[in-house]
Design a protein around this motif. Sequence first.
Motif, PDB file in Angstrom:
ATOM      1  N   ILE A 204       0.857  -1.199   0.000  1.00  0.00           N
ATOM      2  CA  ILE A 204       0.000   0.000   0.000  1.00  0.00           C
ATOM      3  C   ILE A 204       0.887   1.240   0.000  1.00  0.00           C
ATOM      4  O   ILE A 204       1.824   1.348   0.796  1.00  0.00           O
ATOM      5  CB  ILE A 204      -0.933   0.015   1.231  1.00  0.00           C
ATOM      6  CG1 ILE A 204      -1.774  -1.262   1.269  1.00  0.00           C
ATOM      7  CG2 ILE A 204      -1.812   1.261   1.212  1.00  0.00           C
ATOM      8  CD1 ILE A 204      -2.570  -1.437   2.551  1.00  0.00           C
ATOM      9  N   GLU A 205       0.587   2.161  -0.925  1.00  0.00           N
ATOM     10  CA  GLU A 205       1.414   3.368  -1.050  1.00  0.00           C
ATOM     11  C   GLU A 205       1.302   4.213   0.216  1.00  0.00           C
ATOM     12  O   GLU A 205       0.203   4.556   0.650  1.00  0.00           O
ATOM     13  CB  GLU A 205       0.936   4.166  -2.265  1.00  0.00           C
ATOM     14  CG  GLU A 205       1.906   5.242  -2.681  1.00  0.00           C
ATOM     15  CD  GLU A 205       1.313   6.143  -3.766  1.00  0.00           C
ATOM     16  OE1 GLU A 205       0.461   5.650  -4.538  1.00  0.00           O
ATOM     17  OE2 GLU A 205       1.689   7.324  -3.800  1.00  0.00           O
ATOM     18  N   PRO A 206       2.432   4.568   0.824  1.00  0.00           N
ATOM     19  CA  PRO A 206       2.371   5.414   2.019  1.00  0.00           C
ATOM     20  C   PRO A 206       1.651   6.733   1.718  1.00  0.00           C
ATOM     21  O   PRO A 206       1.700   7.239   0.598  1.00  0.00           O
ATOM     22  CB  PRO A 206       3.846   5.661   2.357  1.00  0.00           C
ATOM     23  CG  PRO A 206       4.566   4.500   1.754  1.00  0.00           C
ATOM     24  CD  PRO A 206       3.804   4.161   0.510  1.00  0.00           C
ATOM     25  N   LYS A 207       1.001   7.269   2.734  1.00  0.00           N
ATOM     26  CA  LYS A 207       0.299   8.560   2.626  1.00  0.00           C
ATOM     27  C   LYS A 207      -0.734   8.595   1.507  1.00  0.00           C
ATOM     28  O   LYS A 207      -0.916   9.626   0.859  1.00  0.00           O
ATOM     29  CB  LYS A 207       1.305   9.691   2.405  1.00  0.00           C
ATOM     30  CG  LYS A 207       2.263   9.926   3.569  1.00  0.00           C
ATOM     31  CD  LYS A 207       2.890  11.308   3.463  1.00  0.00           C
ATOM     32  CE  LYS A 207       3.847  11.568   4.618  1.00  0.00           C
ATOM     33  NZ  LYS A 207       4.205  12.985   4.718  1.00  0.00           N
ATOM     34  N   SER A 208      -1.389   7.479   1.231  1.00  0.00           N
ATOM     35  CA  SER A 208      -2.346   7.447   0.126  1.00  0.00           C
ATOM     36  C   SER A 208      -3.786   7.187   0.571  1.00  0.00           C
ATOM     37  O   SER A 208      -4.701   7.230  -0.246  1.00  0.00           O
ATOM     38  CB  SER A 208      -1.940   6.360  -0.874  1.00  0.00           C
ATOM     39  OG  SER A 208      -2.202   5.072  -0.342  1.00  0.00           O
ATOM     40  N   ILE A 209      -3.995   6.910   1.861  1.00  0.00           N
ATOM     41  CA  ILE A 209      -5.300   6.388   2.304  1.00  0.00           C
ATOM     42  C   ILE A 209      -6.120   7.479   3.004  1.00  0.00           C
ATOM     43  O   ILE A 209      -5.621   8.184   3.873  1.00  0.00           O
ATOM     44  CB  ILE A 209      -5.076   5.186   3.251  1.00  0.00           C
ATOM     45  CG1 ILE A 209      -4.229   4.116   2.552  1.00  0.00           C
ATOM     46  CG2 ILE A 209      -6.410   4.613   3.719  1.00  0.00           C
ATOM     47  CD1 ILE A 209      -4.836   3.566   1.271  1.00  0.00           C
ATOM     48  N   ASP A 210      -7.390   7.585   2.618  1.00  0.00           N
ATOM     49  CA  ASP A 210      -8.259   8.604   3.218  1.00  0.00           C
ATOM     50  C   ASP A 210      -8.598   8.290   4.671  1.00  0.00           C
ATOM     51  O   ASP A 210      -8.568   9.170   5.521  1.00  0.00           O
ATOM     52  CB  ASP A 210      -9.570   8.710   2.408  1.00  0.00           C
ATOM     53  CG  ASP A 210      -9.320   9.143   0.978  1.00  0.00           C
ATOM     54  OD1 ASP A 210      -8.807  10.253   0.788  1.00  0.00           O
ATOM     55  OD2 ASP A 210      -9.618   8.360   0.060  1.00  0.00           O
ATOM     56  N   VAL A 211      -8.954   7.027   4.931  1.00  0.00           N
ATOM     57  CA  VAL A 211      -9.334   6.625   6.290  1.00  0.00           C
ATOM     58  C   VAL A 211      -8.661   5.291   6.626  1.00  0.00           C
ATOM     59  O   VAL A 211      -8.849   4.309   5.906  1.00  0.00           O
ATOM     60  CB  VAL A 211     -10.867   6.451   6.438  1.00  0.00           C
ATOM     61  CG1 VAL A 211     -11.226   6.075   7.871  1.00  0.00           C
ATOM     62  CG2 VAL A 211     -11.612   7.716   6.017  1.00  0.00           C
ATOM     63  N   VAL A 212      -7.853   5.280   7.695  1.00  0.00           N
ATOM     64  CA  VAL A 212      -7.254   4.037   8.168  1.00  0.00           C
ATOM     65  C   VAL A 212      -7.933   3.666   9.486  1.00  0.00           C
ATOM     66  O   VAL A 212      -7.969   4.480  10.417  1.00  0.00           O
ATOM     67  CB  VAL A 212      -5.733   4.169   8.389  1.00  0.00           C
ATOM     68  CG1 VAL A 212      -5.144   2.825   8.815  1.00  0.00           C
ATOM     69  CG2 VAL A 212      -5.047   4.688   7.138  1.00  0.00           C
ATOM     70  N   VAL A 213      -8.496   2.464   9.552  1.00  0.00           N
ATOM     71  CA  VAL A 213      -9.164   1.999  10.769  1.00  0.00           C
ATOM     72  C   VAL A 213      -8.249   0.972  11.430  1.00  0.00           C
ATOM     73  O   VAL A 213      -7.957  -0.073  10.853  1.00  0.00           O
ATOM     74  CB  VAL A 213     -10.536   1.374  10.448  1.00  0.00           C
ATOM     75  CG1 VAL A 213     -11.220   0.898  11.723  1.00  0.00           C
ATOM     76  CG2 VAL A 213     -11.410   2.376   9.706  1.00  0.00           C
ATOM     77  N   ASP A 214      -7.795   1.311  12.641  1.00  0.00           N
ATOM     78  CA  ASP A 214      -6.853   0.427  13.328  1.00  0.00           C
ATOM     79  C   ASP A 214      -7.600  -0.506  14.264  1.00  0.00           C
ATOM     80  O   ASP A 214      -8.104  -0.097  15.307  1.00  0.00           O
ATOM     81  CB  ASP A 214      -5.834   1.266  14.115  1.00  0.00           C
ATOM     82  CG  ASP A 214      -4.874   0.381  14.900  1.00  0.00           C
ATOM     83  OD1 ASP A 214      -4.772  -0.832  14.593  1.00  0.00           O
ATOM     84  OD2 ASP A 214      -4.215   0.894  15.834  1.00  0.00           O
TER      85      ASP A 214
END
Lengths: 314, 314
Positions: A204-214
């Motif tokens: 997954i490209e770093p700094k590319s995701i709108d919402v990260v759910v941990d």
Amino acid sequence: MRALVFDQKLSFDPAYPEPVPGPGEALVRVLKAGICNTDLEIVQGYMGFKGILGHEFVGLVQGGEWDGKRVAGEINLACGNCETCHQGISTQCPNRATLGIFNHNGAFADYLTLPQANLRLLPDEISDEQAVFIEPLAAALQILHMTHISPHHRVVVLGAGKLGLLAAQVIALQGCHLSVVVHHLHQNELLSEWGIDVAVFESIEPKSIDVVVDCTGTEEGFADALTLVRPRGIIHLKSTYHAKPVADMTRVVVDEVTVTSSRCGPFDAAIRLLKRYLIEVEPLIDARYSLDHGLDAMVKAGQKGVLKVLLEMG
Amino acid sequence: MRALVFDQKLSFDPAYPEPVPGPGEALVRVLKAGICNTDLEIVQGYMGFKGILGHEFVGLVQGGEWDGKRVAGEINLACGNCETCHQGISTQCPNRATLGIFNHNGAFADYLTLPQANLRLLPDEISDEQAVFIEPLAAALQILHMTHISPHHRVVVLGAGKLGLLAAQVIALQGCHLSVVVHHLHQNELLSEWGIDVAVFESIEPKSIDVVVDCTGTEEGFADALTLVRPRGIIHLKSTYHAKPVADMTRVVVDEVTVTSSRCGPFDAAIRLLKRYLIEVEPLIDARYSLDHGLDAMVKAGQKGVLKVLLEMG
């Protein structure tokens, strides 16, 4: 009655006193209950709780207006009189007790009590085993209350444990571009069957995701989320940590990242989605134990890669 | 080629000149197309459009890198060079043409052209008939981009026409408490089959609804929405009106109501939901006509209570 009790150590008590419902409370005979990570954390000292564990259950009301009715129950016992309750946010009431977590005996027993107002009638379409998942599914749905996930968004769920698999299913209903980072083959297969994309973190490209759910429940989860989230994106925390995660808050500020989180959610919405079979919970059940073997069940639930373990009272 | 052309009046032309793709454009042989309310409104003078109608389609690419591939296509032809395009909001480009709606010939013909970048490859799981619904389903999904609908919300959809039934289905995936106000028995049955609540307008408590989505396309729709929405609630407009609705904007201000709206939406999200069969579109098809009988098809589509009418080029 039988009960699984924690008081510094976990024990099975075959003759625990039956609870007596207080004013406005109902007595419920528990049919089945589910073991949650929170239960495992309590046994390790989280919340300093003493008493009967368990907060995911289905049961039959004993006596009163709803005698014999099948119910699930909201776990927060709010005071109803404080400013927070008056604002309608009873799950955050500062005076609350919480079923099997804080100041109120839980569901790993033959009987429990809850305020009548906490109970939710179950439609026939929902089986007993499905009903045990209403509480965690409601918690997964609360993600969508606290964080607006749009169909345009790129979303990553980190961690595909019990809660992560429910979170992934509700987020996939948004139509958004969703990937789930998975470490276990079984979860990988489940997600693929559901048509939900599985991803390797490194791909997954770093700094590319709108919402990260941990949903990892680990310190690394937050660091990974920070790696993936785009500037001005959102990290949604869906884990309880029994250690304090150390986070690079500078990155959060520089990239104007929003960190949100959520806990307990809407039972009614969970019931609606389960009734329409839009969320599949049965494949999350890894084992079933009689309450008599509750200690074994807790050991099983704590094993790496094991999903939901159910306790059966019958 | 054959084409359904509007120029002050609607006519079928058996020998319209085939389009020639410009730089960056692809030629597409249309397989099927859907008639939208917008098409019916154009025939009544909306947008002052002259040319081939139609913007919901599935087709096969002719020539180039994607030769023979089955595609749907985003309908906005953005300039790519203005400030709005640079912000990534190409559907709002002020210099845009729009397939079959403004300055670009549409899909009610044997062939159309679109920029290659507008095309979306279709997975095998999606049938030709389903694919025709990608454009309106994307438009329905745009509701969720512009308006945050939480699982806690009480939501009402007013109007269960073609778009209203798609809107109801995507909103029901949120788990929220949804009621759809319906005027036709057929729609009532469809919604009931899907497990979505149907309501009579008068039975809904005024000022009780968090989000009202108006899919009626009528002036009364907005007035009804204002009756139902709670103070600080949201009215989402999902209709094009060919008359200007007169609205009680004082009520809007006094009750701090938010009015939002949405138009074109995310094709990728629509494809993901159709591929997983989470949205059912086949029951929305009320009739199929050969393109040769396109004039009859438009008459049929304009009849009260008729849902989707498809044109088949085959």
